[in-house]
Design an enzyme around this catalytic site. Structure first.
Site, short mmCIF file in Angstrom:
data_model
loop_
_atom_site.label_atom_id
_atom_site.label_comp_id
_atom_site.label_asym_id
_atom_site.label_seq_id
_atom_site.Cartn_x
_atom_site.Cartn_y
_atom_site.Cartn_z
CG LEU A 68 61.34 37.67 -34.29
CD1 LEU A 68 60.94 39.02 -34.84
CD2 LEU A 68 60.46 36.58 -34.87
CG HIS A 112 58.01 40.53 -34.36
ND1 HIS A 112 58.50 40.89 -33.12
CD2 HIS A 112 57.44 39.31 -34.20
CE1 HIS A 112 58.23 39.93 -32.25
NE2 HIS A 112 57.58 38.96 -32.89
CG HIS A 132 57.95 39.06 -38.46
ND1 HIS A 132 59.03 38.20 -38.37
CD2 HIS A 132 56.90 38.39 -37.91
CE1 HIS A 132 58.66 37.08 -37.78
NE2 HIS A 132 57.37 37.15 -37.51
CG PHE A 174 52.62 33.96 -28.80
CD1 PHE A 174 53.02 34.56 -29.98
CD2 PHE A 174 53.53 33.16 -28.13
CE1 PHE A 174 54.30 34.35 -30.50
CE2 PHE A 174 54.79 32.95 -28.62
CZ PHE A 174 55.19 33.56 -29.81
CD GLN A 178 52.84 40.71 -37.90
OE1 GLN A 178 53.59 39.75 -37.76
NE2 GLN A 178 51.56 40.66 -37.57
CD GLU A 210 56.03 35.54 -44.91
OE1 GLU A 210 56.23 36.78 -44.83
OE2 GLU A 210 56.82 34.70 -44.45
NE ARG A 249 53.99 38.81 -33.78
CZ ARG A 249 54.41 37.70 -34.37
NH1 ARG A 249 54.39 37.61 -35.69
NH2 ARG A 249 54.84 36.68 -33.64
CD GLU A 305 53.60 38.24 -30.19
OE1 GLU A 305 52.43 37.94 -29.93
OE2 GLU A 305 53.97 38.74 -31.26
N GLY A 352 59.84 24.77 -47.12
CA GLY A 352 59.51 25.13 -45.75
C GLY A 352 58.35 24.30 -45.24
N GLY A 353 57.72 24.76 -44.16
CA GLY A 353 56.66 23.99 -43.55
C GLY A 353 55.49 23.72 -44.46
CB ALA A 354 53.47 25.88 -46.71
NE ARG A 401 52.37 35.88 -39.19
CZ ARG A 401 53.15 35.64 -38.13
NH1 ARG A 401 52.67 35.00 -37.07
NH2 ARG A 401 54.39 36.08 -38.11
#
Length: 578
Positions: free
Chosen positions: A251, A241, A351, A119, A239, A382, A285, A254, A17-19, A393
């Site tokens: 989802l 959402h 979420h 947001f 969390q 995450e 949230r 937001e 993923g992104g990380a 968050r």
């Protein structure tokens, strides 16, 4: 070891993923890097992030990273480590521009700057009013980040091992020495021997029945580290959402409320005006999820049922279809309604995990309350807890987290590999993973894995979700103990080697049970309400006793809790009001 494939790299990154991809980019020009993913990289869950990535660019109105920091600390109910939050919010500006220079197609203002929108929880001048801080690419921001980073990794010759499921972390002489993985296609075990291991495996939302998480969100890296004696930090904070699609959990970003969508109860009332008169539908949230829960419990759900409406109709067709194209399509396909003319049924959905593998500011995994690093082991995204999110968050900060701390983990990993040799590879490196596979592929099954999985998800949703108390958490802990005993007798139906997804899903249930137990024990011990952890029997925040991080250790199957202080630098804890 001879029957097992052995690979050697400087850096092994688990998760694409992104990380993980951001970490790979920092090291790929100077080191031999492998990225392992149980999915094809562009199917990673980062691609599901919709509404935006927060950065105080100030392109549409005045904004400063200090304001972003304040909002993050306040939104996290003062459990965030403020030195980490400062780094995240300050570096967010630079990393967003780095994404732009790498080709990410952000929406643009008329004069060509990156466009920004409002947001939840993001304000100007330390809480005065909402501010436009979310940089976005329609409602596909995570998808665009994932595609952009993957293309750059291909450019820099990162080695990808797709559809490899990591089973175990290898430790040698007090440091990380690699991982053991199973090739999903062939069933073969592979040892990846390395100087550095970086976990970037995402969250564990599949522990709950209604979730926005993809099927792969089963906490693999978190549980693997936990089984190796590494504590889990703050896992009681999970969390929900506010705007998941009713029953489905998908989802509704937001960003829809950032564009002006509002929540309505069964009486047609915009109820958030009563609860958060300043930010209304853009409150954090945790607050909105609890408000929705309270409205439903008071009988003000739609037609008395357990959902409410998200109303976009007043935004107009052009805004809805241009700025929110994906969710518009989701609603039309899955509900058979048009958000241009009909409000959308929504309910809180599991979420995001605020807790996870504890790390320091450079992504190094720490193993105790003194923040002692385990050499060669890193985590980001995450699955990690550097504690920027604290108890809750803010929207857009997940993407900021993975980019900023994935980047920092990669940079520090590069420093580490230059200063250290490859550690010895233990002769029994693959034995634990082999024994686990052999266990599940032999013997008779007392019940199918799916029944245990569904009972787990219902248990967590019913007893440990938005609203908690001692009775529900105690019941949940008892049921989890029963589920663990049942899981010992589970065997997958498919006993083959090739593409045995039945085996993969069985292993994932074990990860979810481990993390769920740590979550519930930590939640039962924390006798206060803070952020996403809301106790009906202890409804107030208690800073005198609980302004501290939880560390949950797996001690021979028993959970031991320890604690460490929150790092406070600029903002002293105050009551939250919105």
């Amino acid at each position: 070891m001879s029957p097992i494939n052995v690979h050697r790299f400087d850096v092994v990154i688990v998760g694409a993923g992104g990380a993980g991809l951001m970490a790979a980019l920092q090291t790929s020009a100077y080191a031999n890097v492998a990225v392992l993913s149980k999915l094809y990289p562009t199917r990673s869950h980062t691609g599901a992030a919709q509404g935006g990535i927060g950065a105080a660019l100030g392109n549409l109105e005045e904004d400063h990273w200090e304001w972003h920091m304040f909002d993050t600390v306040k939104g996290g109910d003062y459990l965030s480590d403020q030195d980490a939050v400062e780094i995240m919010c300050r570096d967010a500006v630079e990393t967003v521009y780095e994404l732009e220079h790498n080709g990410l197609p952000f929406n643009r203002t008329p004069d060509g700057k990156i466009d920004q929108r409002r947001f939840g929880g993001h304000t100007r001048n330390f809480g005065e009013a909402p501010v436009r801080r979310a940089c976005y690419a329609a409602d596909r921001t995570g998808h665009m980040i994932l595609q952009t980073l993957y293309q750059q990794c291909i450019k820099y010759n990162v080695n990808f091992f797709n559809e490899f499921h990591v089973l175990d972390l290898i430790l040698s002489e007090g440091r990380a020495a690699g991982v053991v993985a199973r090739n999903i296609q062939s069933g073969e075990l592979h040892v990846f021997h390395s100087k550095v291991v970086i976990f970037a495996t995402g969250g564990y939302g599949r522990a709950f029945k209604v979730t926005s998480n993809a099927l792969a969100g089963t906490g693999d890296g978190v549980a693997i580290c936990y089984r190796r004696g590494i504590p889990l930090e703050d896992v009681e904070f999970y969390q929900f959402h506010p705007t998941g699609m009713y029953r489905l959990g998908f989802l509704i970003t937001e960003g829809a409320r950032g564009e002006g969508a509002i929540l309505l109860n069964g009486q047609g009332e915009r109820f958030m005006e009563r609860y958060a008169p300043t930010l209304k539908d853009l409150a954090p949230r945790d607050i909105i999820s609890r408000c929705m829960y309270n409205e439903i419990r008071a009988g003000r759900g739609i037609d008395g049922q357990d959902y409410l409406y998200l109303d976009l109709r007043h935004l107009g067709k052009d805004v809805i279809e241009t700025k929110l194209p994906d969710i518009t399509e989701f609603v039309r396909v899955y509900f058979g309604i048009d958000p241009v003319t009909t409000p959308v049924p929504v309910q809180p959905t599991a979420h995001y995990a605020m807790g996870g593998i504890p790390t320091d500011l450079d992504g190094r995994v720490v193993i105790d309350e003194n923040n002692t690093p385990l050499p060669g082991l890193y985590a980001a995204g995450e699955c990690a807890c550097v504690s920027v999110h604290g108890a809750n968050r803010l929207g857009t900060n997940s993407l900021v987290d993975i980019i900023v701390f994935g980047r920092r983990a990669g940079k520090d990993a590069l420093r580490f590999i230059r200063a250290n040799d490859l550690p010895p590879l233990p002769a029994d490196a693959a034995d634990r993973a082999r024994a686990e596979i052999d266990h599940f592929l032999s013997g008779e099954s007392a019940e199918p894995p799916a029944t245990v999985r569904e009972d787990l998800r219902e248990t967590m949703m019913d007893l440990a979700s938005v609203i908690r108390n001692a009775d529900t958490l105690t019941q949940c802990r008892s049921r989890l103990e029963q589920l663990r005993e049942r899981f010992k007798r589970v065997r997958p139906n498919d006993r083959g080697q090739t593409f045995n997804t039945d085996l993969l899903e069985t292993l994932e249930i074990g990860y979810l049970i481990d993390i769920s137990e740590a979550l519930v024990v930590s939640a039962l011990a924390r006798t206060e309400s803070r952020g996403a952890h809301y106790r009906e029997d202890f409804p107030e925040r208690n800073d005198s006793e609980w302004l501290k991080h939880t560390l949950a250790y797996n001690q021979d199957g028993k959970i031991e809790l320890r604690y460490k202080p929150v790092r406070i630098t600029r903002f002293e804890p105050k009551a939250r009001s919105y």
